[in-house]
Design a protein around this motif. Sequence first.
Motif, mmCIF file in Angstrom:
data_model
loop_
_atom_site.group_PDB
_atom_site.id
_atom_site.type_symbol
_atom_site.label_atom_id
_atom_site.label_comp_id
_atom_site.label_asym_id
_atom_site.label_seq_id
_atom_site.Cartn_x
_atom_site.Cartn_y
_atom_site.Cartn_z
ATOM 1 N N GLN A 30 0.837 -1.197 0.000
ATOM 2 C CA GLN A 30 0.000 0.000 0.000
ATOM 3 C C GLN A 30 0.875 1.251 0.000
ATOM 4 O OE1 GLN A 30 -2.849 0.008 3.185
ATOM 5 N NE2 GLN A 30 -3.440 -2.102 2.842
ATOM 6 N N ALA A 31 0.450 2.247 -0.756
ATOM 7 C CA ALA A 31 1.189 3.509 -0.806
ATOM 8 C C ALA A 31 1.134 4.204 0.548
ATOM 9 C CB ALA A 31 0.600 4.419 -1.878
ATOM 10 N N VAL A 32 2.257 4.780 0.938
ATOM 11 C CA VAL A 32 2.352 5.574 2.161
ATOM 12 C C VAL A 32 2.858 6.948 1.744
ATOM 13 C CG1 VAL A 32 3.420 5.794 4.439
ATOM 14 C CG2 VAL A 32 2.920 3.521 3.530
ATOM 15 N N ALA A 33 2.094 7.987 2.055
ATOM 16 C CA ALA A 33 2.442 9.345 1.642
ATOM 17 C C ALA A 33 3.462 9.938 2.609
ATOM 18 C CB ALA A 33 1.193 10.216 1.592
ATOM 19 N N LEU A 34 4.726 9.990 2.164
ATOM 20 C CA LEU A 34 5.799 10.591 2.944
ATOM 21 C C LEU A 34 6.342 11.808 2.210
ATOM 22 C CD1 LEU A 34 7.956 7.479 3.997
ATOM 23 C CD2 LEU A 34 6.049 8.518 5.229
ATOM 24 N N SER A 35 6.856 12.747 2.964
ATOM 25 C CA SER A 35 7.538 13.894 2.354
ATOM 26 C C SER A 35 8.897 13.432 1.827
ATOM 27 C CB SER A 35 7.737 14.993 3.400
ATOM 28 O OG SER A 35 8.695 14.567 4.370
ATOM 29 N N ALA A 36 9.548 14.286 1.051
ATOM 30 C CA ALA A 36 10.889 13.967 0.553
ATOM 31 C C ALA A 36 11.843 13.739 1.720
ATOM 32 C CB ALA A 36 11.392 15.084 -0.353
ATOM 33 N N PHE A 37 11.749 14.560 2.759
ATOM 34 C CA PHE A 37 12.608 14.400 3.933
ATOM 35 C C PHE A 37 12.351 13.063 4.623
ATOM 36 C CE2 PHE A 37 13.167 14.642 8.494
ATOM 37 C CZ PHE A 37 14.520 14.949 8.576
ATOM 38 N N GLN A 38 11.092 12.715 4.821
ATOM 39 C CA GLN A 38 10.754 11.447 5.473
ATOM 40 C C GLN A 38 11.215 10.260 4.640
ATOM 41 O OE1 GLN A 38 6.637 12.439 5.766
ATOM 42 N NE2 GLN A 38 6.793 13.056 7.912
ATOM 43 N N LEU A 83 3.255 7.585 10.235
ATOM 44 C CA LEU A 83 2.889 7.367 8.838
ATOM 45 C C LEU A 83 3.078 5.914 8.423
ATOM 46 C CD1 LEU A 83 4.346 10.650 7.388
ATOM 47 C CD2 LEU A 83 1.928 9.995 7.434
ATOM 48 N N LEU A 84 4.113 5.254 8.911
ATOM 49 C CA LEU A 84 4.333 3.850 8.569
ATOM 50 C C LEU A 84 3.278 2.939 9.181
ATOM 51 C CD1 LEU A 84 8.218 3.624 8.810
ATOM 52 C CD2 LEU A 84 6.805 3.658 6.736
ATOM 53 N N GLN A 85 2.608 3.407 10.200
ATOM 54 C CA GLN A 85 1.556 2.618 10.844
ATOM 55 C C GLN A 85 0.214 2.743 10.139
ATOM 56 O OE1 GLN A 85 1.849 4.270 14.790
ATOM 57 N NE2 GLN A 85 3.129 2.600 15.499
ATOM 58 N N THR A 86 0.100 3.631 9.159
ATOM 59 C CA THR A 86 -1.190 3.856 8.510
ATOM 60 C C THR A 86 -1.686 2.637 7.742
ATOM 61 O OG1 THR A 86 -0.175 4.833 6.538
ATOM 62 C CG2 THR A 86 -0.858 6.348 8.313
ATOM 63 N N SER A 91 4.983 0.141 13.753
ATOM 64 C CA SER A 91 6.159 0.806 13.176
ATOM 65 C C SER A 91 7.386 -0.071 13.332
ATOM 66 C CB SER A 91 6.418 2.138 13.876
ATOM 67 O OG SER A 91 7.648 2.675 13.432
ATOM 68 N N PRO A 92 8.187 -0.176 12.278
ATOM 69 C CA PRO A 92 9.407 -0.972 12.365
ATOM 70 C C PRO A 92 10.605 -0.202 12.909
ATOM 71 C CG PRO A 92 9.126 -0.215 10.136
ATOM 72 C CD PRO A 92 7.916 0.263 10.911
ATOM 73 N N ILE A 93 10.398 1.053 13.305
ATOM 74 C CA ILE A 93 11.515 1.847 13.816
ATOM 75 C C ILE A 93 11.560 1.700 15.335
ATOM 76 C CG2 ILE A 93 12.512 4.147 14.018
ATOM 77 C CD1 ILE A 93 11.198 4.742 11.304
ATOM 78 N N GLY A 108 7.629 -4.542 13.079
ATOM 79 C CA GLY A 108 6.557 -4.011 12.261
ATOM 80 C C GLY A 108 5.763 -5.029 11.488
ATOM 81 N N LYS A 109 6.056 -6.308 11.683
ATOM 82 C CA LYS A 109 5.363 -7.326 10.889
ATOM 83 C C LYS A 109 3.875 -7.362 11.185
ATOM 84 C CE LYS A 109 8.598 -10.902 9.687
ATOM 85 N NZ LYS A 109 9.033 -12.265 9.951
ATOM 86 N N ILE A 110 3.123 -7.521 10.127
ATOM 87 C CA ILE A 110 1.696 -7.770 10.290
ATOM 88 C C ILE A 110 1.570 -9.230 10.676
ATOM 89 C CG2 ILE A 110 -0.507 -7.930 9.086
ATOM 90 C CD1 ILE A 110 0.332 -5.572 7.407
#
Length: 117
Positions: A30-38, A83-86, A91-93, A108-110
């Motif tokens: 699934q697409a995750v909308a991140l900024s360029a910095f993220q 954002l990664l949790q969406t 989150s894998p961090i 972060g595994k489902i």
Amino acid sequence: RGALPAQGRYVRHADLELDIDGFRVRRCGQAVALSAFQTRLLQLFVQQPGKVFSRRELSDALWGGREINAEVINTAIMRLRRLLQTVGAASPIRSVKGEGYSLDLELGKIRTFHAEL
């Protein structure tokens, strides 16, 4: 699955896929909308999964070595995690107390089973 080397400007590791030039990220397909910095922040983690990045290393890599307040880095990590949790996965961090942050895809595994054909 293990990490695949960057081919061109595309990096994939486990359930994360990054199109670095296009600043696109997919997780669990699934697409995750991140900024360029993220996207650049996530790229650091994906290219060296398991490595613990100190705040200094993150500052050097993302802000060109400028002295950055620890709270700015903590906030950047918090937003990336959110954002990664969406996509419904944790989150894998991972925070490593007193050291920094690391990408741990086991976190972060489902937790569903997918049969392989």
